[in-house]
Design an enzyme around this catalytic site. Sequence first.
Site, PDB file in Angstrom:
ATOM      1  N   ASP A 176       0.866  -1.165   0.000  1.00 28.76           N
ATOM      2  CA  ASP A 176       0.000   0.000   0.000  1.00 28.76           C
ATOM      3  C   ASP A 176       0.915   1.231   0.000  1.00 28.76           C
ATOM      4  O   ASP A 176       2.103   1.125   0.322  1.00 28.76           O
ATOM      5  CB  ASP A 176      -0.861  -0.037   1.269  1.00 28.76           C
ATOM      6  CG  ASP A 176      -1.613   1.255   1.494  1.00 28.76           C
ATOM      7  OD1 ASP A 176      -2.273   1.727   0.555  1.00 28.76           O
ATOM      8  OD2 ASP A 176      -1.534   1.799   2.619  1.00 28.76           O
TER       9      ASP A 176
ATOM     10  N   ASP B  57      -0.355   5.077   0.778  1.00 29.84           N
ATOM     11  CA  ASP B  57      -0.700   6.089   1.785  1.00 29.84           C
ATOM     12  C   ASP B  57      -0.731   5.476   3.178  1.00 29.84           C
ATOM     13  O   ASP B  57      -1.506   4.559   3.452  1.00 29.84           O
ATOM     14  CB  ASP B  57      -2.058   6.717   1.457  1.00 29.84           C
ATOM     15  CG  ASP B  57      -1.991   7.475   0.156  1.00 29.84           C
ATOM     16  OD1 ASP B  57      -1.172   8.400   0.062  1.00 29.84           O
ATOM     17  OD2 ASP B  57      -2.740   7.138  -0.785  1.00 29.84           O
TER      18      ASP B  57
ATOM     19  N   GLU C 190      -1.096  11.303   4.766  1.00 29.29           N
ATOM     20  CA  GLU C 190      -2.464  11.803   4.908  1.00 29.29           C
ATOM     21  C   GLU C 190      -2.569  13.176   5.584  1.00 29.29           C
ATOM     22  O   GLU C 190      -3.029  14.131   4.986  1.00 29.29           O
ATOM     23  CB  GLU C 190      -3.349  10.782   5.635  1.00 29.29           C
ATOM     24  CG  GLU C 190      -3.538   9.462   4.878  1.00 29.29           C
ATOM     25  CD  GLU C 190      -4.393   9.577   3.623  1.00 29.29           C
ATOM     26  OE1 GLU C 190      -4.760  10.694   3.227  1.00 29.29           O
ATOM     27  OE2 GLU C 190      -4.681   8.531   3.022  1.00 29.29           O
TER      28      GLU C 190
ATOM     29  N   ARG D 244     -14.035  10.694  -1.083  1.00 32.20           N
ATOM     30  CA  ARG D 244     -13.954  11.355   0.233  1.00 32.20           C
ATOM     31  C   ARG D 244     -14.643  12.716   0.184  1.00 32.20           C
ATOM     32  O   ARG D 244     -15.330  13.101   1.132  1.00 32.20           O
ATOM     33  CB  ARG D 244     -12.482  11.484   0.639  1.00 32.20           C
ATOM     34  CG  ARG D 244     -12.266  11.955   2.060  1.00 32.20           C
ATOM     35  CD  ARG D 244     -10.821  11.722   2.478  1.00 32.20           C
ATOM     36  NE  ARG D 244     -10.503  10.319   2.431  1.00 32.20           N
ATOM     37  CZ  ARG D 244      -9.339   9.808   2.009  1.00 32.20           C
ATOM     38  NH1 ARG D 244      -8.362  10.613   1.622  1.00 32.20           N
ATOM     39  NH2 ARG D 244      -9.138   8.508   1.989  1.00 32.20           N
TER      40      ARG D 244
ATOM     41  N   THR E 253      -5.284   2.872  -3.493  1.00 33.49           N
ATOM     42  CA  THR E 253      -6.425   3.608  -4.058  1.00 33.49           C
ATOM     43  C   THR E 253      -6.014   4.969  -4.592  1.00 33.49           C
ATOM     44  O   THR E 253      -6.805   5.638  -5.246  1.00 33.49           O
ATOM     45  CB  THR E 253      -7.519   3.835  -3.003  1.00 33.49           C
ATOM     46  OG1 THR E 253      -6.980   4.594  -1.943  1.00 33.49           O
ATOM     47  CG2 THR E 253      -8.064   2.554  -2.472  1.00 33.49           C
TER      48      THR E 253
END
Length: 254
Positions: free
Chosen positions: A10, A12, A19, A57, A124
């Site tokens: 992954d 982030d 973030e 988001r 993502t």
Amino acid sequence: MTKLKALLFDVDGTLADTERDGHRVAFNQAFADAGLAWDWTPELYGKLLKVTGGKERIRYYLTDFIDHFDYSGDLDELIVNLHRSKTAHYLEMLKAGAIPLRPGVARLLDEARGAGLQLGIATTTTPENVTYLLEATLGAESIGWFDVIAAGDIVPAKKPAADIFHHALEELGLEPDDCVAFEDSENGLRASLGAGVPTIVTINDYTRAQDFDGAMLVVSDMGEPEQPFEVLAGNAGDSGWVDVALVRRLAGDC
Ligand code: XBP
Ligand code: MG
């Protein structure tokens, strides 16, 4: 598992703490540019992280956090434009070298390459966010170290859906238990486990209290010889940092 063939990362929260001081700041810059008085504080952003994907988001914020948004234009278009602007701001931050890799990440990537393991990304986030991060932290050639960079809208359903992992496995031509995944969040863990990929979790401040049931190991970070990790769940034996030997041992390949 007989033989470990690949590590899937992954981005982030796992490769880098992106973030709070990265994506969040870029969202706020995009809102300000558009004349919107929205302020995603670090605390609010922790709640918004429930939904993965930047466009998703923003939509979640509009539907669940704002009482009334009086907008006469096309909402989908607004979201896409805000997100495009956010990505531009975020890429500027990456180019300026504002976001370093987390402890132990560069060491593990280097060691895994030396051991002949394949490397993949399953995230993502927008594809450019990955390549700019790699370029800024490890050099342009590092993009070529990865046999697959599975990112963003390439699959319709983002994490916690398992789609991005299915896609990465298909590209690599590997079975789930040929691999070990690295994630930092419950959403990420649900996605990797949903695809059947054994997973190690490195937590961060936003994810520390989440449910990591099913992970092989939960640690504070990858750790370094001079700065060992803290074990939150699972058995790392006498290891103080994530290396290929520990990953193989946890995966039953030794
Ligand atoms: C990461 C995300 C991303 C970033 C923003 O989730 O949720 O959406 O916050 O990226 P994970 P974009 O680490 O589980 O993959 O704005 O480019 O979508
Ligand atoms: Mg993550």
